[in-house]
Design a protein around this motif. Structure first.
Motif, PDB file in Angstrom:
ATOM      1  N   ASP A 154       0.854  -1.182   0.000  1.00 52.95           N
ATOM      2  CA  ASP A 154       0.000   0.000   0.000  1.00 52.95           C
ATOM      3  C   ASP A 154       0.891   1.235   0.000  1.00 52.95           C
ATOM      4  N   PHE A 155       0.395   2.356   0.524  1.00 57.48           N
ATOM      5  CA  PHE A 155       1.148   3.596   0.448  1.00 57.48           C
ATOM      6  C   PHE A 155       2.489   3.517   1.173  1.00 57.48           C
ATOM      7  N   ARG A 156       2.595   2.633   2.181  1.00 58.31           N
ATOM      8  CA  ARG A 156       3.854   2.555   2.923  1.00 58.31           C
ATOM      9  C   ARG A 156       4.976   2.009   2.044  1.00 58.31           C
ATOM     10  N   GLY A 157       4.684   0.894   1.368  1.00 60.11           N
ATOM     11  CA  GLY A 157       5.686   0.353   0.461  1.00 60.11           C
ATOM     12  C   GLY A 157       6.012   1.316  -0.671  1.00 60.11           C
ATOM     13  N   THR A 158       4.975   1.997  -1.177  1.00 62.10           N
ATOM     14  CA  THR A 158       5.188   2.968  -2.255  1.00 62.10           C
ATOM     15  C   THR A 158       6.100   4.107  -1.808  1.00 62.10           C
ATOM     16  N   LEU A 159       5.885   4.603  -0.592  1.00 63.00           N
ATOM     17  CA  LEU A 159       6.708   5.698  -0.090  1.00 63.00           C
ATOM     18  C   LEU A 159       8.153   5.266   0.133  1.00 63.00           C
ATOM     19  N   TRP A 357      -1.828   8.501   4.550  1.00 62.34           N
ATOM     20  CA  TRP A 357      -3.174   8.082   4.925  1.00 62.34           C
ATOM     21  C   TRP A 357      -3.904   7.516   3.718  1.00 62.34           C
ATOM     22  N   ASP A 358      -4.880   6.697   4.029  1.00 65.66           N
ATOM     23  CA  ASP A 358      -5.759   6.128   3.005  1.00 65.66           C
ATOM     24  C   ASP A 358      -7.083   5.822   3.706  1.00 65.66           C
ATOM     25  N   PHE A 359      -8.166   6.455   3.260  1.00 62.94           N
ATOM     26  CA  PHE A 359      -9.451   6.194   3.906  1.00 62.94           C
ATOM     27  C   PHE A 359     -10.579   6.319   2.897  1.00 62.94           C
ATOM     28  N   SER A 360     -11.686   5.707   3.231  1.00 61.90           N
ATOM     29  CA  SER A 360     -12.908   5.812   2.418  1.00 61.90           C
ATOM     30  C   SER A 360     -14.104   5.566   3.315  1.00 61.90           C
ATOM     31  N   LEU A 361     -15.214   6.156   2.963  1.00 64.55           N
ATOM     32  CA  LEU A 361     -16.443   5.939   3.722  1.00 64.55           C
ATOM     33  C   LEU A 361     -17.099   4.628   3.316  1.00 64.55           C
ATOM     34  N   VAL A 362     -17.697   3.983   4.292  1.00 66.90           N
ATOM     35  CA  VAL A 362     -18.511   2.806   4.012  1.00 66.90           C
ATOM     36  C   VAL A 362     -19.882   3.321   3.608  1.00 66.90           C
ATOM     37  N   GLN A 363     -20.142   3.254   2.320  1.00 61.96           N
ATOM     38  CA  GLN A 363     -21.350   3.882   1.777  1.00 61.96           C
ATOM     39  C   GLN A 363     -22.528   2.916   1.769  1.00 61.96           C
ATOM     40  N   GLY A 364     -23.678   3.430   2.087  1.00 59.31           N
ATOM     41  CA  GLY A 364     -24.908   2.682   1.909  1.00 59.31           C
ATOM     42  C   GLY A 364     -25.585   3.118   0.624  1.00 59.31           C
ATOM     43  N   LYS A 365     -26.883   3.284   0.670  1.00 61.33           N
ATOM     44  CA  LYS A 365     -27.598   3.718  -0.523  1.00 61.33           C
ATOM     45  C   LYS A 365     -27.393   5.209  -0.798  1.00 61.33           C
ATOM     46  N   SER A 394     -13.465   9.749  -0.216  1.00 60.29           N
ATOM     47  CA  SER A 394     -12.278   8.924   0.039  1.00 60.29           C
ATOM     48  C   SER A 394     -11.060   9.773  -0.286  1.00 60.29           C
ATOM     49  N   SER A 395      -9.931   9.388   0.270  1.00 60.00           N
ATOM     50  CA  SER A 395      -8.701  10.122   0.000  1.00 60.00           C
ATOM     51  C   SER A 395      -7.495   9.241   0.307  1.00 60.00           C
ATOM     52  N   GLN A 396      -6.480   9.397  -0.496  1.00 64.20           N
ATOM     53  CA  GLN A 396      -5.197   8.754  -0.230  1.00 64.20           C
ATOM     54  C   GLN A 396      -4.123   9.796  -0.512  1.00 64.20           C
ATOM     55  N   GLY A 397      -3.193   9.986   0.423  1.00 63.27           N
ATOM     56  CA  GLY A 397      -2.160  10.995   0.226  1.00 63.27           C
ATOM     57  C   GLY A 397      -1.062  10.860   1.248  1.00 63.27           C
ATOM     58  N   ASN A 398      -0.117  11.787   1.188  1.00 64.74           N
ATOM     59  CA  ASN A 398       0.992  11.786   2.138  1.00 64.74           C
ATOM     60  C   ASN A 398       1.519  13.196   2.285  1.00 64.74           C
ATOM     61  N   LYS A 426      -6.334   3.710   7.024  1.00 63.85           N
ATOM     62  CA  LYS A 426      -4.970   3.374   7.411  1.00 63.85           C
ATOM     63  C   LYS A 426      -4.208   4.684   7.508  1.00 63.85           C
ATOM     64  N   VAL A 427      -3.428   4.839   8.557  1.00 65.47           N
ATOM     65  CA  VAL A 427      -2.512   5.973   8.651  1.00 65.47           C
ATOM     66  C   VAL A 427      -1.186   5.455   9.193  1.00 65.47           C
TER      67      VAL A 427
END
Length: 444
Positions: A154-159, A357-365, A394-398, A426-427
């Motif tokens: 994930d982002f850790r290995g990429t960084l 960080w990498d996060f996303s919302l658990v979306q319903g309808k 959602s967002s992924q960044g550093n 994940k952070v």
């Protein structure tokens, strides 16, 4: 110290009649070629001695003679760098602009024939140099990629990869600066070897969980002990590589000695060309020596490459069964009620660490979003906004931290009156893969 023919002959005689080690049996074709290699090496020594009888060694030549007196380095990779240095030095001598002035005029048919032969030898040495450069680059990538196969994908290995790439660019900039300031080939390879040892010390830190790498070791899941032992003791004289040196080192050491003798003769011959031209018989010996050296060296690289490719040191996470364990490194879940915030605090110990960080919302309808920002708290408790507030699905960044201390990542649901939000996240703080200052680096 003045090097004489007698001193040169006495110091080199210890290489002439030594028995062929049993380890030579490991490498194909070595026994068949050993006698040719010894014979050509003796002839090269004799030709160098003849030149030294005519004109004693200059102060600039004494360093090369001293190196010819000494046994090859113990480490196999240092031998590879030495072969590369000697090849490049010979390529420089073989360039027309570096030919002796008398030879550049090419006044006779013999001179033209010699020039043609030297052109062919230049091509052979250049091809071998390219094979060696490719081998070293591939071997370095294999070691790094094997270790990285145990890291989270994930982002850790990429960084970590990005930081390694940046470190390599910095090293190349250091080499370019040396050469632009008039540095010699010898100085460049001394720098390249120091950089190689810095890479190995960094890798050893990972294996021993020392320094900034201690944070990364917690991500190594299912790593076979043989790999950890290898990277932890990679620089040790009696470490895991010692068995490889005993088995395969002698054949490489003999090639290092041979290429040094070829380079020595070239250097002495060019410096004395006006008193003694390259004779046809001498040129024939030189041609046979380079043909044998390049063929045997490329054969050795192919063989040792296969040895390392199948070494237990370089077993990947997939082969070791660590990939499935690594996949258990799941995202965490947090439920943020309406009108509330959720925070994660990280402590940064090293400048130039990356907060990722990498996060996303658990979306319903319904399509929902969540506010997100990052803050820095200094020792006195003052808050500095690092990442401005913004709403995301959602967002992924550093972020590269320029200050040590405490950072807070905040998910904000205060604007919501009715809806709670659930996020998967994940952070982490990725320490810098920084170059080790020479003043604090351990001895090779």
């Amino acid at each position: 110290m003045r090097i004489t023919v007698k001193t040169f002959r006495r110091s080199l005689s210890r290489y002439e009649n030594r028995p062929i080690p049993v380890s030579f049996l490991i490498v194909p074709h070595i026994l068949r070629k050993a006698s040719d290699k010894d014979r050509l090496s003796c002839e090269l020594r004799g030709m160098s001695e003849d030149l030294l009888r005519q004109i004693p060694a200059t102060s600039g030549e004494e360093m090369l003679l001293l190196e010819a007196e000494s046994p090859p380095p113990h480490k196999m990779d240092e031998n590879l760098w030495k072969n590369r240095e000697h090849i490049e030095e010979m390529l420089c001598l073989l360039e027309r602009s570096h030919w002796p002035r008398l030879f550049q005029e090419q006044s006779t048919p013999e001179d033209l024939e010699t020039a043609n032969v030297l052109g062919e030898l230049h091509v052979k040495l250049l091809n071998t140099l390219k094979v060696l450069e490719s081998f070293q680059a591939k071997n370095a990538d294999n070691i790094f990629n094997t270790v990285m196969s145990y890291m989270p994908q994930d982002f850790r290995g990429t960084l970590i990869r990005q930081q390694r790439d940046r470190s390599e660019r910095n090293r190349q900039t250091e080499v370019d600066a040396l050469m632009s300031s008039g540095g010699s080939i010898r100085e460049r390879y001394a720098l390249l070897w120091r950089q190689q040892m810095e890479r190995r010390r960094q890798l050893a830190q990972l294996g021993s969980a020392a320094g900034v790498y201690k944070t990364l070791v917690k991500y190594l899941v299912g790593v076979p002990q043989v790999l950890l032992d290898f990277i932890k003791q990679i620089n040790d004289d009696q470490g895991p590589m010692e068995e490889q040196r005993q088995r395969y080192g002698p054949s490489l050491y003999s090639l290092t000695s041979m290429v040094l003798l070829i380079r020595l003769f070239f250097h002495l011959s060019w410096g004395r060309y006006e008193t003694k031209k390259l004779e046809k018989g001498t040129l024939a010996i030189l041609e046979r020596a380079i043909n044998l050296y390049t063929a045997e060296f490329e054969r050795f690289l192919k063989f040792i490459g296969e040895v390392f490719a199948n070494s237990p040191f370089f077993i990947s996470a997939e082969d070791a069964g660590g990939a499935e364990l690594r996949k258990k490194d799941d995202y965490k879940e947090a439920v943020i009620p309406a009108g509330n915030t959720f925070e994660v605090s990280l402590t940064v110990d090293s400048v130039n660490s990356y907060i990722a960080w990498d996060f996303s919302l658990v979306q319903g309808k319904m399509t929902l979003d969540i506010g997100f920002r990052m803050e820095y708290l200094n020792p006195s408790g003052e808050i500095t906004l690092i990442l401005p507030y913004r709403r995301y699905e959602s967002s992924q960044g550093n972020f590269c931290a320029c200050m040590t201390g405490r950072y807070k990542l905040i998910w904000d649901n205060t604007y919501s009156t009715f809806f709670r939000k659930s996020i998967l996240y994940k952070v982490d703080c990725i320490p810098p893969v920084a170059d080790i200052p020479q003043s604090t680096a351990g001895a090779p």
